[in-house]
Design a protein around this motif. Sequence first.
Motif, PDB file in Angstrom:
ATOM      1  N   GLY A  13       0.834  -1.190   0.000  1.00  0.00           N
ATOM      2  CA  GLY A  13       0.000   0.000   0.000  1.00  0.00           C
ATOM      3  C   GLY A  13       0.871   1.243   0.000  1.00  0.00           C
ATOM      4  N   ASN A  14       0.252   2.387  -0.247  1.00  0.00           N
ATOM      5  CA  ASN A  14       0.980   3.647  -0.195  1.00  0.00           C
ATOM      6  C   ASN A  14       0.108   4.697   0.491  1.00  0.00           C
ATOM      7  N   PRO A  15       0.642   5.864   0.783  1.00  0.00           N
ATOM      8  CA  PRO A  15      -0.124   6.886   1.504  1.00  0.00           C
ATOM      9  C   PRO A  15      -1.383   7.359   0.772  1.00  0.00           C
ATOM     10  N   ASP A  16      -1.445   7.144  -0.546  1.00  0.00           N
ATOM     11  CA  ASP A  16      -2.624   7.551  -1.319  1.00  0.00           C
ATOM     12  C   ASP A  16      -3.725   6.503  -1.281  1.00  0.00           C
ATOM     13  N   ASN A  17      -3.576   5.505  -0.381  1.00  0.00           N
ATOM     14  CA  ASN A  17      -4.554   4.424  -0.259  1.00  0.00           C
ATOM     15  C   ASN A  17      -4.700   3.662  -1.576  1.00  0.00           C
ATOM     16  N   GLN A  18      -3.583   3.431  -2.237  1.00  0.00           N
ATOM     17  CA  GLN A  18      -3.538   2.713  -3.496  1.00  0.00           C
ATOM     18  C   GLN A  18      -2.595   1.524  -3.340  1.00  0.00           C
ATOM     19  N   VAL A  19      -2.939   0.401  -3.947  1.00  0.00           N
ATOM     20  CA  VAL A  19      -2.082  -0.779  -3.918  1.00  0.00           C
ATOM     21  C   VAL A  19      -1.145  -0.712  -5.111  1.00  0.00           C
ATOM     22  N   GLU A  20       0.144  -0.901  -4.840  1.00  0.00           N
ATOM     23  CA  GLU A  20       1.137  -0.971  -5.904  1.00  0.00           C
ATOM     24  C   GLU A  20       1.474  -2.437  -6.113  1.00  0.00           C
ATOM     25  N   LEU A  21       1.242  -2.943  -7.302  1.00  0.00           N
ATOM     26  CA  LEU A  21       1.418  -4.353  -7.620  1.00  0.00           C
ATOM     27  C   LEU A  21       2.507  -4.485  -8.678  1.00  0.00           C
ATOM     28  N   THR A  22       3.582  -5.205  -8.354  1.00  0.00           N
ATOM     29  CA  THR A  22       4.676  -5.420  -9.288  1.00  0.00           C
ATOM     30  C   THR A  22       4.627  -6.849  -9.794  1.00  0.00           C
ATOM     31  N   VAL A  23       4.628  -7.005 -11.121  1.00  0.00           N
ATOM     32  CA  VAL A  23       4.589  -8.326 -11.751  1.00  0.00           C
ATOM     33  C   VAL A  23       5.765  -8.439 -12.709  1.00  0.00           C
ATOM     34  N   TYR A  38     -11.525  -4.009  -9.142  1.00  0.00           N
ATOM     35  CA  TYR A  38     -11.431  -3.160  -7.949  1.00  0.00           C
ATOM     36  C   TYR A  38     -11.723  -1.687  -8.203  1.00  0.00           C
ATOM     37  N   GLY A  39     -11.845  -1.294  -9.465  1.00  0.00           N
ATOM     38  CA  GLY A  39     -12.084   0.103  -9.817  1.00  0.00           C
ATOM     39  C   GLY A  39     -10.794   0.770 -10.258  1.00  0.00           C
ATOM     40  N   GLU A  40     -10.925   1.723 -11.167  1.00  0.00           N
ATOM     41  CA  GLU A  40      -9.749   2.417 -11.688  1.00  0.00           C
ATOM     42  C   GLU A  40      -9.084   3.244 -10.599  1.00  0.00           C
ATOM     43  N   GLY A  41      -7.753   3.219 -10.587  1.00  0.00           N
ATOM     44  CA  GLY A  41      -6.994   4.020  -9.645  1.00  0.00           C
ATOM     45  C   GLY A  41      -6.763   3.381  -8.289  1.00  0.00           C
ATOM     46  N   VAL A  42      -7.330   2.196  -8.056  1.00  0.00           N
ATOM     47  CA  VAL A  42      -7.161   1.519  -6.764  1.00  0.00           C
ATOM     48  C   VAL A  42      -5.870   0.716  -6.743  1.00  0.00           C
ATOM     49  N   VAL A  43      -5.543   0.065  -7.864  1.00  0.00           N
ATOM     50  CA  VAL A  43      -4.349  -0.765  -7.977  1.00  0.00           C
ATOM     51  C   VAL A  43      -3.517  -0.254  -9.150  1.00  0.00           C
ATOM     52  N   GLU A  44      -2.229  -0.049  -8.909  1.00  0.00           N
ATOM     53  CA  GLU A  44      -1.313   0.347  -9.976  1.00  0.00           C
ATOM     54  C   GLU A  44      -0.387  -0.821 -10.260  1.00  0.00           C
ATOM     55  N   VAL A  45      -0.490  -1.382 -11.468  1.00  0.00           N
ATOM     56  CA  VAL A  45       0.337  -2.522 -11.862  1.00  0.00           C
ATOM     57  C   VAL A  45       1.605  -1.993 -12.532  1.00  0.00           C
ATOM     58  N   THR A  46       2.754  -2.487 -12.060  1.00  0.00           N
ATOM     59  CA  THR A  46       4.041  -2.137 -12.646  1.00  0.00           C
ATOM     60  C   THR A  46       4.697  -3.408 -13.156  1.00  0.00           C
ATOM     61  N   SER A  47       5.167  -3.365 -14.370  1.00  0.00           N
ATOM     62  CA  SER A  47       5.823  -4.513 -14.993  1.00  0.00           C
ATOM     63  C   SER A  47       7.332  -4.390 -14.846  1.00  0.00           C
TER      64      SER A  47
END
Length: 53
Positions: A13-23, A38-47
């Motif tokens: 998680g981060n301070p913006d209440n968003q989950v950062e997901l690394t794949v 989960y809705g747009e802007g809730v989870v940020e996927v990073t490759s």
Amino acid sequence: MIGLPGMLQVGSGNPDNQVELTVFHDDGRYQRWVDAEYGEGVVEVTSILQPVD
């Protein structure tokens, strides 16, 4: 933790209440899936892997 079938992932998680997901690799499918689930802007996927020019 968000479960994506067949993928090893790390989430936090981060301070913006968003989950950062690394794949290892996301061609956009995983980001679209988590946006729909989960809705747009809730989870940020990073490759980790990026395209080579």
